[in-house]
Enzyme design. Sequence first.
Site, PDB file in Angstrom:
ATOM      1  N   ASN A  62      41.411  33.836  37.196  1.00  0.00           N
ATOM      2  CA  ASN A  62      41.471  35.109  37.902  1.00  0.00           C
ATOM      3  C   ASN A  62      41.551  34.868  39.407  1.00  0.00           C
ATOM      4  OD1 ASN A  62      38.657  34.319  37.394  1.00  0.00           O
ATOM      5  ND2 ASN A  62      38.033  36.265  38.289  1.00  0.00           N
ATOM      6  N   GLU A  64      41.105  37.141  42.812  1.00  0.00           N
ATOM      7  CA  GLU A  64      40.667  38.421  43.370  1.00  0.00           C
ATOM      8  C   GLU A  64      41.250  38.641  44.762  1.00  0.00           C
ATOM      9  OE1 GLU A  64      36.441  38.800  41.011  1.00  0.00           O
ATOM     10  OE2 GLU A  64      36.374  38.465  43.167  1.00  0.00           O
ATOM     11  N   CYS A  73      44.106  38.949  36.479  1.00  0.00           N
ATOM     12  CA  CYS A  73      43.263  38.260  35.506  1.00  0.00           C
ATOM     13  C   CYS A  73      43.848  36.913  35.091  1.00  0.00           C
ATOM     14  CB  CYS A  73      43.099  39.126  34.263  1.00  0.00           C
ATOM     15  SG  CYS A  73      42.339  40.724  34.556  1.00  0.00           S
ATOM     16  N   GLU A  75      44.190  35.609  32.107  1.00  0.00           N
ATOM     17  CA  GLU A  75      45.083  35.639  30.953  1.00  0.00           C
ATOM     18  C   GLU A  75      46.520  35.919  31.372  1.00  0.00           C
ATOM     19  OE1 GLU A  75      42.126  37.096  31.390  1.00  0.00           O
ATOM     20  OE2 GLU A  75      41.247  37.728  29.492  1.00  0.00           O
ATOM     21  N   CYS A 112      40.530  42.021  28.986  1.00  0.00           N
ATOM     22  CA  CYS A 112      40.479  43.419  29.430  1.00  0.00           C
ATOM     23  C   CYS A 112      41.679  44.177  28.848  1.00  0.00           C
ATOM     24  CB  CYS A 112      40.485  43.494  30.955  1.00  0.00           C
ATOM     25  SG  CYS A 112      42.095  43.131  31.706  1.00  0.00           S
ATOM     26  N   CYS A 115      45.164  42.978  30.064  1.00  0.00           N
ATOM     27  CA  CYS A 115      45.544  41.700  29.460  1.00  0.00           C
ATOM     28  C   CYS A 115      45.885  41.863  27.988  1.00  0.00           C
ATOM     29  CB  CYS A 115      44.430  40.675  29.656  1.00  0.00           C
ATOM     30  SG  CYS A 115      44.277  40.144  31.374  1.00  0.00           S
TER      31      CYS A 115
END
Length: 161
Positions: A62, A64, A73, A75, A112, A115
Amino acid sequence: MHDHKITTDFTIFENIDELSSTQKKLLLKAIEIRDHAYAPYSRFSVGAAVLMENGEIFTGNNQENAAYPSGICAERVAIWTAMASLPQGRIKKIFISARSDKTVVDQPVAPCGACRQAIAEYETRQKENIEIFFTGEKGKIVKSNSIKDLLPWMFDNSMLS
């Protein structure tokens, strides 16, 4: 009117020792890349390893941003890196590992919603299930045989015709 019940099946591994050697290798790659995530705001790091049909492994973590919606993210980083490198490739497995600097993550951390939708796109495109393994920094590892188990009423390209 009638009721409809949706059921899903998952495999639960108690720890990494129950995984095959290939599965262990992929989980360790996800853990390794997780520990290089850029997560200064949430302090929640995630790593992902994607195994392609040809045996290549792509990883992501990830990333940010102070403008929160601008982050991405692990993934999706791993999936999009894989597909950018092998546009006609097929994804076989995705391994996800998460940890927090604030608390011990001892429960499996599933992808999430965004994803899940990204995984659904590629599973639909390749017409073949993608196995998804997810865990925290310790404890159980969950295996889903398909994104359909995590997203049973998924939106896909068939809705656009």
